[in-house]
Design a protein around this motif. Structure first.
Motif, PDB file in Angstrom:
ATOM      1  N   ASN A 102       0.722  -1.343   0.068  1.00  0.00           N
ATOM      2  CA  ASN A 102      -0.017  -0.028  -0.002  1.00  0.00           C
ATOM      3  C   ASN A 102       0.915   1.352  -0.013  1.00  0.00           C
ATOM      4  O   ASN A 102       1.645   1.584   0.786  1.00  0.00           O
ATOM      5  N   PHE A 103       0.641   2.191  -0.904  1.00  0.00           N
ATOM      6  CA  PHE A 103       1.326   3.424  -1.035  1.00  0.00           C
ATOM      7  C   PHE A 103       0.616   4.741  -0.719  1.00  0.00           C
ATOM      8  O   PHE A 103      -0.553   4.574  -0.986  1.00  0.00           O
ATOM      9  N   THR A 104       1.271   5.583  -0.450  1.00  0.00           N
ATOM     10  CA  THR A 104       0.402   6.892  -0.367  1.00  0.00           C
ATOM     11  C   THR A 104       1.817   7.863  -1.218  1.00  0.00           C
ATOM     12  O   THR A 104       2.614   8.242  -0.775  1.00  0.00           O
ATOM     13  N   LEU A 105       1.019   8.266  -2.370  1.00  0.00           N
ATOM     14  CA  LEU A 105       1.745   9.312  -3.377  1.00  0.00           C
ATOM     15  C   LEU A 105       1.240  10.698  -3.255  1.00  0.00           C
ATOM     16  O   LEU A 105       0.143  10.539  -3.281  1.00  0.00           O
ATOM     17  N   SER A 106       1.861  11.623  -3.301  1.00  0.00           N
ATOM     18  CA  SER A 106       1.588  13.029  -3.331  1.00  0.00           C
ATOM     19  C   SER A 106       2.544  13.917  -4.290  1.00  0.00           C
ATOM     20  O   SER A 106       3.660  13.323  -4.554  1.00  0.00           O
ATOM     21  N   SER A 107       2.058  14.807  -4.900  1.00  0.00           N
ATOM     22  CA  SER A 107       2.626  15.733  -5.835  1.00  0.00           C
ATOM     23  C   SER A 107       3.861  16.723  -5.049  1.00  0.00           C
ATOM     24  O   SER A 107       4.474  17.225  -5.666  1.00  0.00           O
ATOM     25  N   GLU A 108       3.305  16.670  -3.676  1.00  0.00           N
ATOM     26  CA  GLU A 108       4.259  17.692  -2.799  1.00  0.00           C
ATOM     27  C   GLU A 108       4.805  16.916  -1.692  1.00  0.00           C
ATOM     28  O   GLU A 108       4.047  16.339  -0.991  1.00  0.00           O
ATOM     29  N   ILE A 109       6.183  16.955  -1.483  1.00  0.00           N
ATOM     30  CA  ILE A 109       6.658  16.316  -0.597  1.00  0.00           C
ATOM     31  C   ILE A 109       6.275  16.418   0.776  1.00  0.00           C
ATOM     32  O   ILE A 109       6.076  15.438   1.705  1.00  0.00           O
ATOM     33  N   ASP A 110       5.925  17.610   1.058  1.00  0.00           N
ATOM     34  CA  ASP A 110       5.434  18.208   2.633  1.00  0.00           C
ATOM     35  C   ASP A 110       3.770  18.019   2.785  1.00  0.00           C
ATOM     36  O   ASP A 110       3.329  18.198   3.668  1.00  0.00           O
ATOM     37  N   LEU A 111       3.383  17.420   1.726  1.00  0.00           N
ATOM     38  CA  LEU A 111       1.905  17.347   2.037  1.00  0.00           C
ATOM     39  C   LEU A 111       1.370  16.195   2.887  1.00  0.00           C
ATOM     40  O   LEU A 111       0.571  16.490   3.777  1.00  0.00           O
ATOM     41  N   VAL A 112       2.247  15.292   2.972  1.00  0.00           N
ATOM     42  CA  VAL A 112       1.862  13.881   3.932  1.00  0.00           C
ATOM     43  C   VAL A 112       2.880  13.830   4.745  1.00  0.00           C
ATOM     44  O   VAL A 112       4.256  14.085   4.719  1.00  0.00           O
ATOM     45  N   LYS A 113       2.623  13.904   6.008  1.00  0.00           N
ATOM     46  CA  LYS A 113       3.530  13.968   7.386  1.00  0.00           C
ATOM     47  C   LYS A 113       2.987  12.618   8.443  1.00  0.00           C
ATOM     48  O   LYS A 113       1.694  12.575   8.269  1.00  0.00           O
ATOM     49  N   ASN A 114       3.804  12.328   9.454  1.00  0.00           N
ATOM     50  CA  ASN A 114       3.445  11.450  10.480  1.00  0.00           C
ATOM     51  C   ASN A 114       2.697  10.316   9.929  1.00  0.00           C
ATOM     52  O   ASN A 114       1.724   9.827  10.400  1.00  0.00           O
ATOM     53  N   VAL A 115       3.422   9.581   8.957  1.00  0.00           N
ATOM     54  CA  VAL A 115       2.761   8.248   8.542  1.00  0.00           C
ATOM     55  C   VAL A 115       3.284   7.268   9.589  1.00  0.00           C
ATOM     56  O   VAL A 115       4.224   6.734   9.959  1.00  0.00           O
ATOM     57  N   GLU A 116       2.240   6.543   9.833  1.00  0.00           N
ATOM     58  CA  GLU A 116       2.026   5.298  10.919  1.00  0.00           C
ATOM     59  C   GLU A 116       1.302   4.221  10.061  1.00  0.00           C
ATOM     60  O   GLU A 116       0.389   4.515   9.606  1.00  0.00           O
ATOM     61  N   ILE A 117       1.900   2.819  10.681  1.00  0.00           N
ATOM     62  CA  ILE A 117       1.231   1.748   9.982  1.00  0.00           C
ATOM     63  C   ILE A 117       0.305   1.100  11.460  1.00  0.00           C
ATOM     64  O   ILE A 117       1.034   0.951  12.301  1.00  0.00           O
TER      65      ILE A 117
END
Length: 143
Positions: free
Chosen positions: A103-118
């Motif tokens: 499972n991936f989380t892709l974004s066009s801006e590197i700072d758009l997604v933060k604090n990723v936890e599984i």
């Protein structure tokens, strides 16, 4: 847009905030689909990457892509090349099903997604939950 509808295993919506529009998608790539379906996926990624986009889902590449080293076996090379060509950022760095990062989380801006936890597994699935913050929009809500 017809191109977004061509890859059938994806749902899109526009999210609007003071900071602008975010195209948000959830996607499933079957590991058993034909090459034609993967071409539709690449066409879709080429199209959406021109916008402010956040796409998450189950892409079923097993461990064929090493995101840290930016390398891949032949199975995932076409996908990794497309992600790199379109300057997309993949944020999940831990396995999401057993020992595999599916499972991936892709974004066009590197700072758009933060604090990723599984997190723990879904009730009716062997995949684990991915939890993350969407920075740009969390800030707007908190104002």
């Amino acid at each position: 847009d017809d191109l977004l509808k061509e890859f059938e295993e994806c749902v899109w919506c526009d999210v609007f905030a003071k900071s602008g529009k975010l195209l948000f998608g959830v996607c499933y790539r079957s590991p058993n689909k034909q090459i034609e379906n993967d071409e539709k996926l690449l066409n879709m990624l080429n199209k959406v990457s021109k916008e402010n986009v956040l796409l998450m889902g189950d892409f079923n590449f097993g461990n064929s892509i090493d995101w840290e080293c930016n390398t891949s076996t032949s199975q995932g090379k076409f996908f990794l090349d497309c992600v790199n060509k379109n300057f997309l950022h993949q944020h999940v760095d831990k396995p999401t099903r057993g020992l595999s990062l599916l499972n991936f989380t892709l974004s066009s801006e590197i700072d758009l997604v933060k604090n990723v936890e599984i997190g723990e597994k879904f009730i009716n699935s062997d995949h684990q939950i991915i939890i993350f913050n969407v920075n740009k929009f969390i800030y707007i809500i908190g104002q």
